[in-house]
Design an enzyme around this catalytic site. Structure first.
Site, PDB file in Angstrom:
ATOM      1  N   ILE A 179       8.936  -1.593   5.751  1.00 44.37           N
ATOM      2  CA  ILE A 179       8.804  -1.948   7.168  1.00 44.37           C
ATOM      3  C   ILE A 179       9.135  -3.431   7.322  1.00 44.37           C
ATOM      4  O   ILE A 179       9.112  -4.180   6.349  1.00 44.37           O
ATOM      5  CB  ILE A 179       7.394  -1.701   7.764  1.00 44.37           C
ATOM      6  N   VAL A 321      11.423  -7.621   4.624  1.00 44.03           N
ATOM      7  CA  VAL A 321      11.118  -6.216   4.381  1.00 44.03           C
ATOM      8  C   VAL A 321       9.925  -6.063   3.442  1.00 44.03           C
ATOM      9  O   VAL A 321       9.945  -6.559   2.320  1.00 44.03           O
ATOM     10  CB  VAL A 321      12.332  -5.488   3.783  1.00 44.03           C
ATOM     11  N   SER A 322       8.889  -5.387   3.921  1.00 53.16           N
ATOM     12  CA  SER A 322       7.657  -5.225   3.150  1.00 53.16           C
ATOM     13  C   SER A 322       7.486  -3.779   2.711  1.00 53.16           C
ATOM     14  O   SER A 322       7.829  -2.854   3.447  1.00 53.16           O
ATOM     15  CB  SER A 322       6.464  -5.629   4.018  1.00 53.16           C
ATOM     16  N   PRO A 323       6.918  -3.577   1.501  1.00 49.83           N
ATOM     17  CA  PRO A 323       6.601  -2.212   1.066  1.00 49.83           C
ATOM     18  C   PRO A 323       5.223  -1.778   1.579  1.00 49.83           C
ATOM     19  O   PRO A 323       4.809  -0.650   1.310  1.00 49.83           O
ATOM     20  CB  PRO A 323       6.586  -2.347  -0.453  1.00 49.83           C
TER      21      PRO A 323
END
Ligand SMILES: *[C@@H]1O[C@H](CO)[C@@H](O)[C@H](O)[C@H]1NC(C)=O
Ligand SMILES: *[C@@H]1O[C@H](CO)[C@@H](O)[C@H](O)[C@H]1NC(C)=O
Ligand SMILES: *[C@@H]1O[C@H](CO)[C@@H](O)[C@H](O)[C@H]1NC(C)=O
Ligand SMILES: *[C@@H]1O[C@H](CO)[C@@H](O)[C@H](O)[C@H]1NC(C)=O
Ligand SMILES: *[C@@H]1O[C@H](CO)[C@@H](O)[C@H](O)[C@H]1NC(C)=O
Ligand SMILES: *[C@@H]1O[C@H](CO)[C@@H](O)[C@H](O)[C@H]1NC(C)=O
Ligand SMILES: *[C@@H]1O[C@H](CO)[C@@H](O)[C@H](O)[C@H]1NC(C)=O
Length: 747
Positions: A179, A321-323
């Site tokens: 996200i 962008v992050s996990p």
């Protein structure tokens, strides 16, 4: 006989395709080597948390390499994917030196790319600029050497197994593995531009499948997909490849188990659990014993003889962008954080992103890794489009301190010396900073201005140039005792048929990456006669060859969240990249050489400072040997374990930094097979944990080994085994030891 010519033509076509499949289009080599590094005391690279020092291993780190060549004399390139936070300029320089002395001019800065997956759980201290080695207490030779040796060994392996083969490409979406962690900044990009994309992150994975012509078997697969290596938090102390490392471990194991008639776990026993318990009760802990340097390597489950399938998961335009896909929430109220600042009532520390396994970060890491792994398996299985055509590359060094950039409106602007804004100190929702800053802060308090000016007051030129970033650290103007930030950066284009790989020395945000890819593609198409077309596929290889933090768009730069505050060279950083990449693309499309490689970056090895002390003199109390058991297996009431249980044992041990046991293991699970113990898991397995502890009063060291019994474990008698090394004094030789727990039955 009218059909004869048709049959002949068909025959020729068949012969041609047989030739193709037999000899393949390219020469392909793959390699892989252990680069785990020091599993104690060394600060982890990524979160810049001074307390986050290694203390054990979740699973090992590897350098994975592929080499492709048109033929033995023709163009070739090397791509190395590191289970590391990022590439390092010093590492690249030293590797190129080693490659030159080994291979002459075969592999140079022009055709070698070394890329990092961006795990935040690997040992640090292997970068040469001050900002990247503050929390590691300077340069850490052991970290550097482990990575450098692994890169070199993996390239040698790949070079030695270059064989005819075919390459297939496939693309597809990875769902729920990413996200955007700065959506408010993304929204500043023009609405018209945003409307061309379905999401505020790039969900596409691009995968290559390498197939050996002689055997028809695949020898490797590399894929690119953008998501941060921040599933493991800034409290984690176990070395881990984070979600991409998990994906690689799962993919390689999956491939290997595919074509094996029996897996190591497939020999089931005839005995019932009562009999297993009886056998187990007879086998007590062994006590510590001397062993030799190779003992732990001999106990590895996956031995590296150069024939392993190599499955790598590479990083892309990962900037924003992050996990942690559940989003960021306030840990006090459980409510979503402030949208623009990612804080909770002004406190950034309370706003933390949640992975899908929240609050279990190891589970989150596995889930995000598994999502990438599953997409890769699907793309691998259905990859049918074969790459054909040229291998090519272009590379140049640029001094980002003052690149003149001509904008679309013909106005000429400049990049600036490197600087960081307060949003950098605020950290992100994947790992907030501790100094009380917030992302998007437009100003710096008088207190922090004083601190800053004590270090280095930014020049007025710098303040104006970086505007609207408030300059918190003018790293590009700081050279004491050696440069704090890079000025010279490499950029590189690699071509493999229709695939174009852009080696970027940092973390492009989603939109920055899209703009760069589109610009390069357009330039390639418009400067060639059909050699490039809209089928040309461009991927960004993030964090490659060196590291210079972030690259946000001009619009995102105006909000000064973490990514913008870490965009070192000012508001036009991205425009400079696009302009300079376009030059390389144009040269490639026209078949021109690059005249002048630019100024080479400095080699700062000789001026590095190291403040981390080597371990020495690990001892045990009288009557106890290294490798002796401290806490043996604690049996449950039933007397045996079942799947999901976590038997553990603790051994008297010595600091893992005495020997990194490269391509070996500190921990093994063994199963009794007739009269023999066979290794079924080692410290490269996701369900075996090796933890290093020091008693803070006696200073004795301990190795704690914990096994989460996997669901596919078979009934049997097992034990946990430890390998270690020690040195009595700084000048003593290394002494290797081992020890095993009492046996236990598993049903
Ligand atoms: C397993 O081997 C078969 C036959 O050699 C091959 O067709 C298949 O592709 C292999 N499986 C994988 C996953 O490569
Ligand atoms: C399984 O058992 C057979 C017979 O004891 C042995 O030959 C073989 O090596 C075992 N396989 C594994 C993977 O342990
Ligand atoms: C975020 O900041 C923008 C620009 O200053 C403002 O228009 C918007 O209302 C803010 N959003 C929230 C949710 O605070
Ligand atoms: C980069 O350019 C700046 C400005 O021209 C110059 O001062 C600096 O010495 C250059 N850096 C290097 C490493 O060449
Ligand atoms: C390429 O161009 C053709 C013709 O203009 C078009 O039909 C096709 O959709 C395009 N493909 C891509 C991938 O853009
Ligand atoms: C650029 O670098 C390559 C590889 O290091 C070298 O072979 C070439 O001669 C250089 N070109 C120029 C113009 O310096
Ligand atoms: C020493 O260890 C104990 C128990 O693990 C812990 O409670 C204590 O805080 C530690 N002391 C220091 C100074 O780290």
């Amino acid at each position: 006989m009218a059909q004869r010519p048709i049959i002949t033509v068909l025959g020729l076509v068949c012969f041609w395709s047989w030739m193709q499949s037999t000899y393949g289009e390219y020469l392909i080599g793959v390699g892989s080597y252990d680069m785990t590094g020091p599993a104690a005391d060394v600060n982890m690279m990524g979160y810049a948390n001074i307390e986050q020092n290694t203390a054990g291993i979740h699973f090992r780190l590897r350098a994975r390499t592929f080499i492709v060549a048109e033929n033995l004399q023709g163009p070739r390139f090397v791509f190395v994917n590191l289970d590391a936070g990022m590439a390092s300029q010093l590492l690249t320089i030293k590797l190129l030196e080693r490659l030159k002395s080994r291979f002459g001019n075969l592999y140079t800065e022009e055709n070698v790319a070394i890329s990092g997956i961006h795990t935040h759980a690997g040992p640090g201290g292997y970068l040469q600029y001050v900002v990247y080695s503050v929390t590691s207490l300077g340069f850490v030779t052991q970290s550097f050497d482990a990575i450098a040796n692994a890169v070199e060994q993996s390239i040698i392996q790949a070079h030695n197994n270059l064989k005819p083969g075919s390459i297939f490409i496939n693309t597809g979406d990875v769902k729920e593995a990413s996200i955007n962690r700065s959506p408010s900044a993304y929204l500043l990009n023009p609405a018209e531009e945003r409307s061309r994309y379905p999401s505020n992150v790039d969900t596409q994975m691009t995968l290559l499948k390498f197939v050996d012509s002689a055997s028809g078997k695949s020898k490797g697969s590399f894929s690119w997909f953008a998501t941060h290596g921040t599933s493991m938090s800034n409290n984690n102390k176990l070395i881990s490849g984070d979600n991409k490392g998990v994906a690689a471990r799962l993919f390689e194991d999956w491939f290997t188990s595919q074509n094996k008639s029996s897996s190591p776990n497939s020999n089931s026993t005839e005995l019932d659990i009562g009999e297993l318990v009886q056998i187990a009760q007879l086998i007590k802990a062994t006590g510590g014993k001397d062993c030799n340097e190779k003992s732990s390597q001999a106990s590895k489950v996956r031995k590296n003889d150069g024939s392993l399938f190599v499955g790598a998961f590479c990083q892309s335009n990962v900037g924003d962008v992050s996990p942690n896909v559940l989003g960021a929430f306030c840990i006090d109220s459980g409510k979503p954080c402030d949208f623009n600042h990612s804080s909770c009532n002004g406190n950034d520390l309370l706003c933390v992103g949640r992975g899908p396994g929240y609050p279990n970060e190891i589970l989150s890491t596995k889930i995000i890794g598994e999502r990438q792994f599953r997409s890769a398996v699907e793309l691998f299985g259905s990859a049918s489009e074969e790459l054909t055509g040229k291998i090519d590359y272009r590379h140049v060094y640029l001094n980002f301190t003052n690149i003149e950039v001509e904008l679309d409106n013909k106005k000429v602007v400049k990049t600036c010396p490197a600087a960081l804004g307060p949003g950098f100190a605020a950290g992100t929702t994947d790992g907030p900073g501790v100094f009380g800053f917030q992302q998007g802060d437009p100003e710096i308090s008088p207190f922090w201005k004083n601190v800053r000016d004590f270090l280095k007051e930014p020049s007025q030129y710098q303040v104006d140039c970086q505007n609207p970033k408030p300059v918190l650290l003018s790293s590009g103007e700081m050279f004491d005792p050696y440069p704090w930030a890079p000025a010279i950066l490499p950029i590189q284009i690699l071509r493999l048929g229709k695939l174009i790989i852009l080696s970027v020395p940092g973390e492009f945000t989603t939109m920055a990456g899209r703009r760069l890819r589109e610009a390069v593609k357009e330039t390639l198409i418009s400067n060639s006669n059909g050699e490039f077309n809209n089928e040309t596929h461009v991927v960004i290889a993030g964090l490659t060859n060196t590291y210079s933090q972030y690259i946000a768009t001009f619009e995102e730069y105006h909000q000064q969240r973490y990514e913008a505050a870490s965009t070192l060279y000012g508001p036009h950083t991205l425009s400079a990249y696009i302009q300079e990449f376009n030059k390389l693309a144009q040269a490639m499309a026209k078949g021109d050489k690059i005249y002048g490689n630019g100024t080479s970056p400095p080699d700062l090895l000789s001026v590095q400072k190291s403040f981390l002390l080597d371990p020495f003199g690990d001892t045990t109390p009288d009557g106890i040997k290294l490798g002796d058991i401290k806490e043996d297996i604690a049996f449950p009431g039933s007397g045996y374990f079942t799947k999901g249980d976590k038997p553990s044992a603790t051994f008297w041990s010595a600091n893992p930094r005495y020997d990194l046991l490269t391509e070996g293991t500190y921990a093994v699970v063994e199963r009794l097979q007739g009269e023999r113990w066979i290794s079924v898991q080692d410290d490269d397995d996701l369900s075996l944990f090796f933890r290093w502890k020091v008693d803070n009063t006696s200073f004795h060291g301990f190795a704690a080994i914990e096994w989460e019994i996997p669901t596919d474990a078979i009934s049997g008698v097992y034990r946990l085994k430890h390998f270690g090394a020690s040195k009595k004094t700084i000048v003593s030789p290394i002494n290797y030891f081992t020890g095993a727990s009492s046996a236990f039955a598993v049903q």
